[in-house]
Scaffold this motif. Structure first.
Motif, PDB file in Angstrom:
ATOM      1  N   SER A 489      51.263 -74.273  -2.999  1.00 15.08           N
ATOM      2  CA  SER A 489      52.362 -73.936  -2.100  1.00 15.08           C
ATOM      3  C   SER A 489      52.415 -72.457  -1.741  1.00 15.08           C
ATOM      4  O   SER A 489      53.092 -72.086  -0.785  1.00 15.08           O
ATOM      5  CB  SER A 489      53.695 -74.348  -2.730  1.00 15.08           C
ATOM      6  OG  SER A 489      53.905 -73.672  -3.959  1.00 15.08           O
ATOM      7  N   VAL A 490      51.712 -71.602  -2.493  1.00 17.71           N
ATOM      8  CA  VAL A 490      51.758 -70.174  -2.168  1.00 17.71           C
ATOM      9  C   VAL A 490      50.933 -69.926  -0.906  1.00 17.71           C
ATOM     10  O   VAL A 490      50.016 -70.669  -0.580  1.00 17.71           O
ATOM     11  CB  VAL A 490      51.247 -69.311  -3.334  1.00 17.71           C
ATOM     12  CG1 VAL A 490      52.092 -69.512  -4.566  1.00 17.71           C
ATOM     13  CG2 VAL A 490      49.789 -69.619  -3.644  1.00 17.71           C
ATOM     14  N   GLU A 491      51.262 -68.841  -0.209  1.00 14.15           N
ATOM     15  CA  GLU A 491      50.660 -68.604   1.101  1.00 14.15           C
ATOM     16  C   GLU A 491      49.148 -68.481   1.039  1.00 14.15           C
ATOM     17  O   GLU A 491      48.436 -69.045   1.877  1.00 14.15           O
ATOM     18  CB  GLU A 491      51.251 -67.326   1.702  1.00 14.15           C
ATOM     19  CG  GLU A 491      50.699 -66.991   3.083  1.00 14.15           C
ATOM     20  CD  GLU A 491      51.210 -65.663   3.592  1.00 14.15           C
ATOM     21  OE1 GLU A 491      52.286 -65.679   4.211  1.00 14.15           O
ATOM     22  OE2 GLU A 491      50.554 -64.630   3.367  1.00 14.15           O
ATOM     23  N   SER A 492      48.644 -67.754   0.056  1.00 13.95           N
ATOM     24  CA  SER A 492      47.195 -67.540   0.004  1.00 13.95           C
ATOM     25  C   SER A 492      46.444 -68.847  -0.172  1.00 13.95           C
ATOM     26  O   SER A 492      45.381 -69.054   0.439  1.00 13.95           O
ATOM     27  CB  SER A 492      46.846 -66.576  -1.136  1.00 13.95           C
ATOM     28  OG  SER A 492      47.311 -67.078  -2.375  1.00 13.95           O
ATOM     29  N   MET A 493      46.991 -69.766  -0.986  1.00 14.51           N
ATOM     30  CA  MET A 493      46.306 -71.039  -1.207  1.00 14.51           C
ATOM     31  C   MET A 493      46.469 -71.984  -0.022  1.00 14.51           C
ATOM     32  O   MET A 493      45.515 -72.661   0.383  1.00 14.51           O
ATOM     33  CB  MET A 493      46.844 -71.707  -2.473  1.00 14.51           C
ATOM     34  CG  MET A 493      46.032 -71.398  -3.712  1.00 14.51           C
ATOM     35  SD  MET A 493      44.265 -71.787  -3.562  1.00 14.51           S
ATOM     36  CE  MET A 493      44.324 -73.548  -3.280  1.00 14.51           C
ATOM     37  N   SER A 494      47.665 -72.069   0.538  1.00 14.65           N
ATOM     38  CA  SER A 494      47.859 -72.960   1.685  1.00 14.65           C
ATOM     39  C   SER A 494      47.033 -72.490   2.874  1.00 14.65           C
ATOM     40  O   SER A 494      46.476 -73.305   3.629  1.00 14.65           O
ATOM     41  CB  SER A 494      49.343 -73.028   2.059  1.00 14.65           C
ATOM     42  OG  SER A 494      49.836 -71.752   2.443  1.00 14.65           O
ATOM     43  N   THR A 495      46.913 -71.164   3.034  1.00 13.03           N
ATOM     44  CA  THR A 495      46.081 -70.633   4.112  1.00 13.03           C
ATOM     45  C   THR A 495      44.615 -70.945   3.860  1.00 13.03           C
ATOM     46  O   THR A 495      43.884 -71.338   4.775  1.00 13.03           O
ATOM     47  CB  THR A 495      46.277 -69.114   4.234  1.00 13.03           C
ATOM     48  OG1 THR A 495      47.664 -68.837   4.427  1.00 13.03           O
ATOM     49  CG2 THR A 495      45.486 -68.558   5.400  1.00 13.03           C
ATOM     50  N   LEU A 496      44.181 -70.767   2.619  1.00 12.48           N
ATOM     51  CA  LEU A 496      42.790 -71.062   2.290  1.00 12.48           C
ATOM     52  C   LEU A 496      42.486 -72.539   2.508  1.00 12.48           C
ATOM     53  O   LEU A 496      41.415 -72.895   3.032  1.00 12.48           O
ATOM     54  CB  LEU A 496      42.513 -70.674   0.835  1.00 12.48           C
ATOM     55  CG  LEU A 496      41.071 -70.857   0.360  1.00 12.48           C
ATOM     56  CD1 LEU A 496      40.114 -69.992   1.170  1.00 12.48           C
ATOM     57  CD2 LEU A 496      40.945 -70.541  -1.121  1.00 12.48           C
ATOM     58  N   ALA A 497      43.416 -73.414   2.108  1.00 11.74           N
ATOM     59  CA  ALA A 497      43.209 -74.848   2.323  1.00 11.74           C
ATOM     60  C   ALA A 497      43.101 -75.161   3.811  1.00 11.74           C
ATOM     61  O   ALA A 497      42.299 -76.006   4.232  1.00 11.74           O
ATOM     62  CB  ALA A 497      44.356 -75.633   1.691  1.00 11.74           C
ATOM     63  N   ASP A 498      43.900 -74.466   4.608  1.00 12.06           N
ATOM     64  CA  ASP A 498      43.833 -74.637   6.061  1.00 12.06           C
ATOM     65  C   ASP A 498      42.459 -74.225   6.582  1.00 12.06           C
ATOM     66  O   ASP A 498      41.843 -74.922   7.400  1.00 12.06           O
ATOM     67  CB  ASP A 498      44.931 -73.795   6.710  1.00 12.06           C
ATOM     68  CG  ASP A 498      45.078 -74.078   8.193  1.00 12.06           C
ATOM     69  OD1 ASP A 498      44.518 -75.078   8.671  1.00 12.06           O
ATOM     70  OD2 ASP A 498      45.756 -73.299   8.891  1.00 12.06           O
ATOM     71  N   LEU A 499      41.963 -73.106   6.100  1.00 10.59           N
ATOM     72  CA  LEU A 499      40.652 -72.627   6.552  1.00 10.59           C
ATOM     73  C   LEU A 499      39.529 -73.526   6.057  1.00 10.59           C
ATOM     74  O   LEU A 499      38.532 -73.733   6.757  1.00 10.59           O
ATOM     75  CB  LEU A 499      40.421 -71.196   6.066  1.00 10.59           C
ATOM     76  CG  LEU A 499      41.383 -70.129   6.583  1.00 10.59           C
ATOM     77  CD1 LEU A 499      41.032 -68.769   5.998  1.00 10.59           C
ATOM     78  CD2 LEU A 499      41.369 -70.071   8.107  1.00 10.59           C
ATOM     79  N   MET A 500      39.677 -74.056   4.852  1.00 15.92           N
ATOM     80  CA  MET A 500      38.617 -74.889   4.283  1.00 15.92           C
ATOM     81  C   MET A 500      38.458 -76.211   5.019  1.00 15.92           C
ATOM     82  O   MET A 500      37.422 -76.871   4.905  1.00 15.92           O
ATOM     83  CB  MET A 500      38.888 -75.130   2.800  1.00 15.92           C
ATOM     84  CG  MET A 500      38.725 -73.877   1.944  1.00 15.92           C
ATOM     85  SD  MET A 500      39.229 -74.095   0.222  1.00 15.92           S
ATOM     86  CE  MET A 500      37.893 -75.101  -0.392  1.00 15.92           C
TER      87      MET A 500
END
Length: 864
Positions: A489-500
């Protein structure tokens, strides 16, 4: 062991005779340790330092990082715009602002933009896309020329007037401009109503909704990090967000900024760990106090145990820092390890004191008797646990090796305080015998007799459970992907999941270095033939193919558009009176062209005319907002169009220096980057991808290889440490107990509890990971301690152990640890929660083995 036991008894008695001296000496040592800790505190949060650098995969990783230092410790700023123009302008403004702050940012780069990509980027697209893009620009020439001369709302109205005149003369149909009419109508309606609207000229020209490739831009920021802080990149990330806010890059203005990459991922992991730390810590403290009181039924004894534990923790921190020079992300786990085992030692001693008091002894006599009775067991347990922890020192897992060093020292501290400071505190507190009639469990007498009578059946059942557990061990999963331990749920992980989710943006790539550019191209061709590889990228990928054909299309477009775009002096901005006049004139023209026809194009014209009338009647501020809404993206579009029309041949020599530096080292070695085919997040797919690439390029490195390498190194380290721990503890027990049977009786329940724990993890599909594997030293230490207590008591001739005060101490020690550290299960950090689960499972088996199997093992007297 009588000599050693009597020696400990005398030491306890001496501490009890001089309680104030012991207390002041303990406080002085703790104060010195605290001063050393505060003055020399050092904490590394660099996860790269947790594993030894002499491992082959680490050597390759470090060599690659040294070859491309600009790609280490990065913040990836993801700029999403409601329109392509907003994304481009926002990323450019943010990059310029950050480049002006070298004290916080070493480098700031735009990997997908900049002068080179703005000019030559069209050439990097497939030939068909180049042709369609240039054709779209040529079709837009009648609009772009006049708008370049008057890039304002007035200019837009003038272009509309010209188009309507063409419709009136029969040179064009209203349907030809229907998309523009509809898009402008929606924009003007929002402006008239005072609502924000994000208009895209590129979307209008392309004739469709822009995709993520057009609306998403990236910044690679290499910050100045402070590894002495728990969040080394916090100052940099805060500065990026503050700068973006000051530039108006916010969702309500059509731009969203998100941060990911190694630095935000590491920093936000600490934020997640501390997110509900107050709740978890509060539950831990309440559990410790509550169960300690239930164990001893005395507030004074509880306070004494807690004070001894806290002072011991302070001393251990100081000595550990002196021994290792710094703490790391794993070694700080000495805190729960020390608290769990330190409280265990103190509970064992305190419960024995209370039991002696119930037999009519005075407090000094009870303390000395407790020292003689349990001192030897405590000493042996502390030595055995320390030996097991020190077994991690020679492994390549530096994080746990330093944990073993600090925690091993802590075992010595915990033992010394349990037989010195705790007796002194009990003398000063002068507690009674406790608030219960008996400290043992006499109600378990029937159970103990049954277990002893059915000894063979109980041991056979235990052996069967061990065999079944061994059969399950090959299926135990090790999940060492660090991303799985982070909160999604943190921004860095949700953003990374989006990019992945985008196969072209996945971080799960592999890079290899070739001796030269020619060798890199040859290696790329070999990798491209692998079924596990989607595609490869080299420096040559930025030298477009089919340049002659693409440049011909661009040159044709430049011949038609160039005169209208180049050397044009824009008109001065319109006045509000100009805008109101133009709005009325264009609205009238739209109604004349639309008439009363019900078709979509006339309907769109009438809708736009109504919107223009409302805007004309609105406050002047609304018209200025409409002007900015149309003029700002128009300026971006015109600048980009001028740049791409100036494209020329791209050669190796014409590539930008910073782009070349990302792919070629100073000594001429060239990088090849391979992307996985299929699901870039699937563990099995990545394993096959890594194996296939390494079969061709053995020196390759990258996330899929590092994850496998780290996992293998950690598993190997724990296997090595496990073997060394087992040997060290066994030899220590053999030297002290001097009977092979007694050593086996001590170690067998430890092994059974461990096997049952791992088998449960397998059955419940709870994999071991970077976080919960750290709990294994704690579990091993508790298991060894518990079994040593029982074997020492059994050797001393104590009978009915299941009913004794020893069992009470062991049960409450286990409950204290399980309840307190089981609270970790409540953490919102997935890795911490997994540690809490493993602790609860293991301690549950420890108790069951202690209460059910141990009595059967010790059913025969020690002399038989």
């Amino acid at each position: 062991m009588s000599t050693e036991t009597s020696l400990i008894g005398r030491f306890v008695a001496a501490s009890a005779r001089h309680p104030w001296a012991v207390l002041f000496l303990s406080l002085a040592v703790a104060l010195a340790a605290l001063l050393h800790t505060t003055r020399h505190f050092a904490m590394t949060t660099d996860t790269a330092e947790l594993i030894a650098t002499d491992l082959p995969w680490r050597q390759r990783e470090l060599a690659f990082a040294a070859a491309f230092p600009q790609q280490r410790d990065l913040i990836l700023a993801v700029v999403d715009g409601a329109t392509p123009e907003l994304a481009d302008a926002g990323a450019a403004r943010l990059a310029a602002a950050l480049q002006a702050r070298p004290a916080l940012f070493r480098t700031v780069r735009r990997p997908d933009a900049g002068p080179f990509f703005e000019r030559e980027g069209l050439l990097l697209l497939p030939l068909d896309e180049v042709r369609s893009t240039t054709e779209q620009l040529v079709r837009a020439q009648p609009f772009l020329g006049p708008l370049a001369a008057d890039p304002s709302l007035r200019g837009v109205l003038t272009v509309l007037d010209t188009a309507l005149e063409g419709v009136a003369r029969g040179e064009a149909a209203l349907a030809d401009i229907e998309p523009a009419l509809s898009a402008l109508a929606a924009a003007v309606e929002d402006a008239a109503a005072g609502r924000p609207h994000f208009f895209s000229w590129r979307g209008l020209i392309a004739g469709g909704k822009p995709g993520l490739r057009e609306t998403r831009r990236f910044l690679l920021v290499q910050p100045v990090l402070d590894y002495g802080a728990l969040q080394p990149g916090a100052a940099a990330t805060d500065a990026i967000r503050a700068t973006a806010l000051s530039l108006g890059l916010a969702p309500d203005r059509g731009v969203t900024l998100r941060l990911t990459g190694p630095v935000p991922l590491a920093d936000e992991e600490f934020a997640t760990l501390s997110e509900n730390a107050g709740l978890v810590s509060g539950i831990m403290l309440l559990a410790l106090v509550g169960i300690l009181w239930l164990a001893v039924r005395s507030a004074r004894v509880t306070a004494a145990i807690l004070l001894a534990t806290v002072l011991g923790l302070v001393v251990t921190a100081g000595l550990g820092l002196l021994a290792t020079g710094r703490f790391n992300l794993i070694s700080v786990a000495f805190i729960p390890l020390f608290v769990g085992l330190g409280i265990d030692f103190n509970i064992q001693f305190a419960v024995r004191v209370l039991a002696e008091r119930q037999h009519g002894r005075s407090l000094p006599d009870a303390l000395a008797a407790a020292g003689r009775g349990v001192g030897g067991g405590l000493a042996l347990a502390a030595a055995a646990i320390a030996a097991g922890l020190f077994a991690f020192l020679p492994t390549s897992y530096i994080g746990v090796a330093e944990l073993g060093a600090i925690a091993g020292i802590g075992m010595g501290v915990a033992f010394l305080l349990s037989v010195s400071l705790l007796p002194a505190l009990l003398v000063l507190a002068h507690p009674g015998a406790g608030g219960m009639a008996e400290l043992g469990y006499h109600g378990l007498a029937p159970v103990e007799r049954l277990l002893q009578r059915r000894r063979a059946a109980v041991l056979a059942l235990a052996a069967a459970a061990a065999a079944a557990s061994l059969a399950l061990l090959p299926f135990l999963r090790f999940d060492f992907d660090p991303l799985h331990l982070r909160s999604p749920s943190v921004e860095s992980m949700s953003t990374l999941a989006d990019l992945m989710a985008d196969p072209d943006r996945t971080p799960n790539t592999i890079s290899a270095l070739a001796p030269s550019l020619e060798a890199a191209e040859a290696l790329a061709r070999r990798l491209d033939t692998l079924p596990e590889v989607s595609h490869t990228v080299t420096l040559g990928s930025f030298i477009p193919a089919d340049q002659a054909e693409k440049l011909a299309y661009i040159e044709d477009a430049a011949m038609l558009l160039g005169p209208a775009l180049e050397g044009v002096e824009p008109l001065p901005p319109p006045t509000d009176a100009d805008l109101r006049h133009g709005l009325g004139r264009t609205a009238a023209g739209l109604r004349r062209a639309a008439g009363e026809a019900p078709d979509p194009a006339p309907a769109a014209a009438r809708r736009l005319a109504d919107a223009l009338d409302r805007l004309a009647a609105a406050p002047a501020a609304n018209r200025q907002a409409a002007q900015a809404m149309l003029a700002e993206p128009l300026g971006t579009l015109l600048a980009q169009t001028r740049a791409l029309l100036a494209a020329g041949p791209v050669t190796r020599e014409s590539l930008p220096t910073d782009l070349v530096a990302d792919w070629v080292t100073a000594d001429g070695r060239a990088r090849v980057q391979a992307f996985p085919r299929g699901d870039a997040n699937d563990e099995g797919n990545l394993r096959r991808f890594a194996e296939a690439v390494q079969a061709v390029a053995p020196d390759a490195t990258g996330t899929p290889i590092s994850i496998r390498g780290a996992g293998g190194s950690i598993v190997t380290a724990f296997i090595q440490a496990g073997v060394l721990s087992f040997l060290a503890v066994t030899l220590l027990l053999a030297a002290v107990l001097r009977r092979a049977r007694d050593v086996a009786l001590t170690m067998a329940p430890v092994l059974l509890s461990g096997l049952l724990t791992l088998a449960t993890c397998t059955a419940l599909d709870l994999p071991l990971n970077f976080a919960n594997i750290i709990a294994l030293p704690l579990l091993f230490g508790i298991g060894v301690a518990f079994n040593i207590y029982f074997v020492i008591a059994w050797r001393s001739g104590e009978a009915h152990l299941l009913q004794s005060s020893l069992t009470r101490a062991v049960v409450f020690s286990a409950l204290t640890t399980a309840t307190a550290f089981g609270a970790l299960w409540l953490s919102s950090h997935p890795g911490t929660a997994s540690m809490g689960r493993l602790l609860m499972i293991s301690l549950g088996w420890e108790l069951l083995v202690t209460l059910l199997v141990r009595p059967a093992l010790l059913a025969r007297p020690p002399s038989s």
